[in-house]
Design a protein around this motif. Structure first.
Motif, PDB file in Angstrom:
ATOM      1  N   GLY A 135      76.055  23.034  66.151  1.00 62.03           N
ATOM      2  CA  GLY A 135      76.184  22.923  67.597  1.00 62.03           C
ATOM      3  C   GLY A 135      76.216  24.252  68.314  1.00 62.03           C
ATOM      4  O   GLY A 135      76.620  24.330  69.468  1.00 62.03           O
ATOM      5  N   LEU A 136      75.791  25.330  67.641  1.00 66.94           N
ATOM      6  CA  LEU A 136      75.817  26.656  68.271  1.00 66.94           C
ATOM      7  C   LEU A 136      74.567  26.933  69.090  1.00 66.94           C
ATOM      8  O   LEU A 136      74.525  27.883  69.859  1.00 66.94           O
ATOM      9  N   LEU A 137      73.532  26.136  68.898  1.00 70.90           N
ATOM     10  CA  LEU A 137      72.318  26.281  69.685  1.00 70.90           C
ATOM     11  C   LEU A 137      72.003  24.951  70.345  1.00 70.90           C
ATOM     12  O   LEU A 137      71.961  23.920  69.676  1.00 70.90           O
ATOM     13  N   LEU A 173      85.000  37.478  77.591  1.00 70.62           N
ATOM     14  CA  LEU A 173      85.732  36.580  76.701  1.00 70.62           C
ATOM     15  C   LEU A 173      85.457  36.909  75.244  1.00 70.62           C
ATOM     16  O   LEU A 173      86.377  36.956  74.413  1.00 70.62           O
ATOM     17  N   LEU A 174      84.195  37.170  74.918  1.00 72.28           N
ATOM     18  CA  LEU A 174      83.816  37.483  73.538  1.00 72.28           C
ATOM     19  C   LEU A 174      84.363  38.843  73.112  1.00 72.28           C
ATOM     20  O   LEU A 174      84.737  39.033  71.952  1.00 72.28           O
ATOM     21  N   MET A 175      84.434  39.783  74.063  1.00 68.77           N
ATOM     22  CA  MET A 175      84.987  41.098  73.729  1.00 68.77           C
ATOM     23  C   MET A 175      86.507  41.029  73.597  1.00 68.77           C
ATOM     24  O   MET A 175      87.095  41.704  72.752  1.00 68.77           O
ATOM     25  N   GLU A 176      87.153  40.204  74.418  1.00 70.66           N
ATOM     26  CA  GLU A 176      88.605  40.032  74.302  1.00 70.66           C
ATOM     27  C   GLU A 176      88.967  39.394  72.965  1.00 70.66           C
ATOM     28  O   GLU A 176      90.017  39.693  72.386  1.00 70.66           O
ATOM     29  N   PRO A 200      89.411  27.927  74.853  1.00 72.92           N
ATOM     30  CA  PRO A 200      88.357  27.654  73.879  1.00 72.92           C
ATOM     31  C   PRO A 200      87.017  28.191  74.368  1.00 72.92           C
ATOM     32  O   PRO A 200      86.763  28.293  75.579  1.00 72.92           O
ATOM     33  N   LEU A 201      86.135  28.509  73.421  1.00 75.71           N
ATOM     34  CA  LEU A 201      84.834  29.036  73.787  1.00 75.71           C
ATOM     35  C   LEU A 201      83.983  27.952  74.428  1.00 75.71           C
ATOM     36  O   LEU A 201      83.892  26.835  73.926  1.00 75.71           O
ATOM     37  N   SER A 202      83.331  28.289  75.519  1.00 71.95           N
ATOM     38  CA  SER A 202      82.437  27.367  76.200  1.00 71.95           C
ATOM     39  C   SER A 202      81.095  27.338  75.485  1.00 71.95           C
ATOM     40  O   SER A 202      80.817  28.156  74.597  1.00 71.95           O
ATOM     41  N   ARG A 203      80.250  26.395  75.878  1.00 72.15           N
ATOM     42  CA  ARG A 203      78.896  26.345  75.324  1.00 72.15           C
ATOM     43  C   ARG A 203      78.156  27.642  75.597  1.00 72.15           C
ATOM     44  O   ARG A 203      77.460  28.178  74.726  1.00 72.15           O
ATOM     45  N   ALA A 204      78.326  28.180  76.807  1.00 70.75           N
ATOM     46  CA  ALA A 204      77.657  29.433  77.152  1.00 70.75           C
ATOM     47  C   ALA A 204      78.116  30.567  76.245  1.00 70.75           C
ATOM     48  O   ALA A 204      77.314  31.397  75.798  1.00 70.75           O
ATOM     49  N   ALA A 205      79.427  30.613  75.957  1.00 70.52           N
ATOM     50  CA  ALA A 205      79.962  31.677  75.109  1.00 70.52           C
ATOM     51  C   ALA A 205      79.452  31.538  73.677  1.00 70.52           C
ATOM     52  O   ALA A 205      79.115  32.535  73.021  1.00 70.52           O
ATOM     53  N   LEU A 206      79.386  30.307  73.166  1.00 66.71           N
ATOM     54  CA  LEU A 206      78.891  30.081  71.811  1.00 66.71           C
ATOM     55  C   LEU A 206      77.430  30.492  71.687  1.00 66.71           C
ATOM     56  O   LEU A 206      77.029  31.136  70.716  1.00 66.71           O
TER      57      LEU A 206
END
Length: 228
Positions: A180-182, A130-133, A92-98
């Motif tokens: 919750g994206l920011l 992770l975002l590119m994958e 799952p995407l982490s807070r940093a990734a979001l």
């Protein structure tokens, strides 16, 4: 024009409609007009055919929608909750990734240093990887500034996943906070600009695919230095 010519014209149009319909149903990813055109022959009105199909499917269980430069059949928005399946993401995407994804989406084209400036913390190479994958972020080009940093932007897969026709359909700042994206770590007076939707900006140069391996090596070295 004779009745025979009219019948022939209708027959050609119907065949073209069926071909485009079949192509769209057979593809899991959005298809661009340039990809469709070769199947229809010279002079085909691809945009008109897509518009006609979109109108035909407007009130049905699936709709023909635009995603960036591509077109695809997608479940009607009011029925999505019925067909939604519970899926477990292995990573799952982490807070940093979001946060990184949100910054790239709204500030693109943006560099890693610019992402870190907005977030106020360093961005690990793994976050961008992770975002590119996931297929949501891509390397765009190189900024014409000292060091020639790589710029990042979102992809059509990003638009498709979040149900957006174009980047201009991105939600506003308050919507992002509500989703919750920011987080509170970001500046309270953060301004959301209109993202650049072109291929390259005037201050960007094309990225040579042969350089991607070197870029990854540079990032690895930089990240290693940060941990030392």
């Amino acid at each position: 024009m004779s009745r025979m010519d009219d019948d022939e014209g209708c027959s050609v149009r119907m065949r073209q409609l069926r071909i485009v319909e079949a192509l769209l149903f057979a593809s899991a990813e959005p298809i661009s007009i340039s990809d469709i055109a070769p199947y229809l022959g010279d002079g085909a009105d691809v945009r008109g055919i897509l518009a006609e199909l979109a109108e035909h499917y407007a009130g049905r269980g699936v709709n023909l929608v635009r995603r960036g430069d591509g077109w695809a059949f997608r479940t009607a928005q009011d029925l999505g909750f019925i067909l939604r399946r519970e899926e477990q993401e292995t990573r799952p995407l982490s807070r940093a990734a979001l946060e990184t994804l949100a910054i790239i989406a709204y500030h693109q084209p943006t560099t890693r240093a610019e992402i870190e400036e907005v977030r106020g913390v360093s961005t690990g190479k793994g976050t961008l990887d992770l975002l590119m994958e996931a297929g949501w972020v891509r390397m765009r080009g190189r900024r014409r500034t000292p060091g020639r940093p790589v710029t990042y932007g979102t992809t059509e897969a990003f638009l498709d996943h979040f149900g957006l026709e174009r980047l201009g359909d991105l939600p506003g700042l308050e919507d992002l906070k509500g989703a919750g994206l920011l987080s509170g770590r970001l500046p309270p007076d953060l301004q959301i600009p209109l993202p650049f939707e072109g291929a390259l900006r005037e201050d960007e140069d094309p990225l040579d695919p042969a350089d991607i391996g070197d870029i990854e090596d540079e990032d690895d070295e930089e990240e290693q230095e940060e941990h030392e």
